[in-house]
Design a protein around this motif. Structure first.
Motif, PDB file in Angstrom:
ATOM      1  N   ALA A  23       0.838  -1.190   0.000  1.00 12.06           N
ATOM      2  CA  ALA A  23       0.000   0.000   0.000  1.00 12.06           C
ATOM      3  C   ALA A  23       0.878   1.245   0.000  1.00 12.06           C
ATOM      4  CB  ALA A  23      -0.902  -0.002   1.227  1.00 12.06           C
ATOM      5  N   ALA A  24       0.593   2.154  -0.916  1.00 12.10           N
ATOM      6  CA  ALA A  24       1.396   3.360  -1.072  1.00 12.10           C
ATOM      7  C   ALA A  24       0.606   4.590  -0.663  1.00 12.10           C
ATOM      8  CB  ALA A  24       1.846   3.499  -2.521  1.00 12.10           C
ATOM      9  N   PHE A  29      -0.069   8.174  -6.869  1.00 12.12           N
ATOM     10  CA  PHE A  29       0.303   6.787  -7.165  1.00 12.12           C
ATOM     11  C   PHE A  29       0.555   6.549  -8.644  1.00 12.12           C
ATOM     12  CE2 PHE A  29       0.797   2.459  -6.190  1.00 12.12           C
ATOM     13  CZ  PHE A  29       0.000   1.679  -7.003  1.00 12.12           C
ATOM     14  N   SER A  30      -0.177   7.229  -9.500  1.00 10.64           N
ATOM     15  CA  SER A  30      -0.051   6.971 -10.935  1.00 10.64           C
ATOM     16  C   SER A  30       1.150   7.662 -11.563  1.00 10.64           C
ATOM     17  CB  SER A  30      -1.327   7.415 -11.651  1.00 10.64           C
ATOM     18  OG  SER A  30      -1.562   8.784 -11.414  1.00 10.64           O
ATOM     19  N   ASN A  31       1.938   8.355 -10.763  1.00 11.64           N
ATOM     20  CA  ASN A  31       3.067   9.116 -11.309  1.00 11.64           C
ATOM     21  C   ASN A  31       4.377   8.346 -11.356  1.00 11.64           C
ATOM     22  OD1 ASN A  31       1.409  11.282 -11.702  1.00 11.64           O
ATOM     23  ND2 ASN A  31       2.302  12.564 -10.100  1.00 11.64           N
ATOM     24  N   TYR A  32       4.419   7.143 -10.799  1.00 11.95           N
ATOM     25  CA  TYR A  32       5.707   6.465 -10.712  1.00 11.95           C
ATOM     26  C   TYR A  32       5.560   4.956 -10.888  1.00 11.95           C
ATOM     27  CZ  TYR A  32       3.919   6.259  -5.908  1.00 11.95           C
ATOM     28  OH  TYR A  32       3.129   6.087  -4.796  1.00 11.95           O
ATOM     29  N   ALA A  33       6.640   4.346 -11.370  1.00 12.50           N
ATOM     30  CA  ALA A  33       6.693   2.897 -11.470  1.00 12.50           C
ATOM     31  C   ALA A  33       6.913   2.288 -10.086  1.00 12.50           C
ATOM     32  CB  ALA A  33       7.843   2.493 -12.397  1.00 12.50           C
ATOM     33  N   TYR A  74      -5.169   1.161  -8.941  1.00 12.25           N
ATOM     34  CA  TYR A  74      -5.112   2.608  -8.768  1.00 12.25           C
ATOM     35  C   TYR A  74      -6.163   3.092  -7.779  1.00 12.25           C
ATOM     36  CZ  TYR A  74      -1.907   2.547 -12.664  1.00 12.25           C
ATOM     37  OH  TYR A  74      -0.821   2.287 -13.462  1.00 12.25           O
ATOM     38  N   GLY A  75      -7.255   2.396  -7.667  1.00 13.06           N
ATOM     39  CA  GLY A  75      -8.299   2.789  -6.731  1.00 13.06           C
ATOM     40  C   GLY A  75      -7.870   2.638  -5.283  1.00 13.06           C
ATOM     41  N   LYS A  76      -6.972   1.667  -5.032  1.00 11.30           N
ATOM     42  CA  LYS A  76      -6.505   1.410  -3.671  1.00 11.30           C
ATOM     43  C   LYS A  76      -5.044   1.789  -3.471  1.00 11.30           C
ATOM     44  CE  LYS A  76      -9.793  -2.358  -2.884  1.00 11.30           C
ATOM     45  NZ  LYS A  76      -9.975  -3.786  -2.509  1.00 11.30           N
ATOM     46  N   TYR A  95      10.675  -6.830  -0.688  1.00 11.07           N
ATOM     47  CA  TYR A  95      10.510  -5.395  -0.506  1.00 11.07           C
ATOM     48  C   TYR A  95       9.811  -4.790  -1.720  1.00 11.07           C
ATOM     49  CZ  TYR A  95      14.232  -5.973   2.976  1.00 11.07           C
ATOM     50  OH  TYR A  95      14.999  -6.376   4.045  1.00 11.07           O
ATOM     51  N   CYS A  96       8.861  -3.910  -1.481  1.00 12.72           N
ATOM     52  CA  CYS A  96       8.344  -3.116  -2.590  1.00 12.72           C
ATOM     53  C   CYS A  96       9.046  -1.758  -2.563  1.00 12.72           C
ATOM     54  CB  CYS A  96       6.823  -2.970  -2.546  1.00 12.72           C
ATOM     55  SG  CYS A  96       6.187  -1.891  -1.271  1.00 12.72           S
ATOM     56  N   ALA A  97       9.076  -1.127  -3.718  1.00 13.43           N
ATOM     57  CA  ALA A  97       9.815   0.119  -3.849  1.00 13.43           C
ATOM     58  C   ALA A  97       9.154   1.007  -4.888  1.00 13.43           C
ATOM     59  CB  ALA A  97      11.265  -0.163  -4.239  1.00 13.43           C
ATOM     60  N   ALA A  98       9.253   2.313  -4.658  1.00 10.49           N
ATOM     61  CA  ALA A  98       8.728   3.308  -5.582  1.00 10.49           C
ATOM     62  C   ALA A  98       9.872   3.892  -6.401  1.00 10.49           C
ATOM     63  CB  ALA A  98       8.001   4.405  -4.821  1.00 10.49           C
ATOM     64  N   ASN A  99       9.687   3.878  -7.720  1.00  4.13           N
ATOM     65  CA  ASN A  99      10.726   4.352  -8.627  1.00  4.13           C
ATOM     66  C   ASN A  99      10.846   5.872  -8.595  1.00  4.13           C
ATOM     67  OD1 ASN A  99      11.602   5.267 -11.522  1.00  4.13           O
ATOM     68  ND2 ASN A  99      12.212   3.139 -11.388  1.00  4.13           N
TER      69      ASN A  99
END
Length: 124
Positions: A23-24, A29-33, A74-76, A95-99
């Motif tokens: 969860a981010a 949210f839609s701006n990054y890989a 994208y909704g969540k 691990y999850c990561a935001a680009n």
């Protein structure tokens, strides 16, 4: 800044399945890989899968291709990693990561926000 919280790890027998979620919050949210990496004891962190900002392109490590599927909701504001046909060698902290804006999705330095990790253990 992006805050990331993983969930869904656990213990599973070889051949089983798990679904990880991340969860981010923070940046749009839609701006990054988004990417998933894993680190096994005594080994370096390695790339697992990535999905671009639109969800239209996905990337996988050869070791998981055909078994794992990355997706994003994208909704969540959530990214998922569906893991099927798990093997003992998949055991690791995931691990999850935001680009941070790089198209080099397989490189950990392309990501500037990381979750705390979730343990996945696959027994033989």
């Amino acid at each position: 800044q992006v805050q990331l919280v993983e969930s869904g790890g656990g213990l599973v027998q070889a051949g089983g399945s798990l679904r990880l979620s991340c969860a981010a919050s923070g940046r749009t949210f839609s701006n990054y890989a988004m990417g998933w990496f894993r680190q096994a004891p005594g080994k370096e962190r390695e790339f697992v899968a990535a999905i671009n900002w639109s969800g239209g392109s996905t990337y996988y490590a050869d070791s998981v291709k055909g078994r794992f599927t990355i997706s994003r909701d994208y909704g969540k504001n959530t990214v998922h990693l569906q893991m099927n046909t798990l093997k003992p060698e998949d055991t690791a902290v995931y691990y999850c990561a935001a680009n941070g804006g790089s198209s080099r999705y397989r490189i950990s330095t392309s990501y500037n926000n990381w979750g705390q990790g979730t343990q996945v253990t696959v027994s033989s």
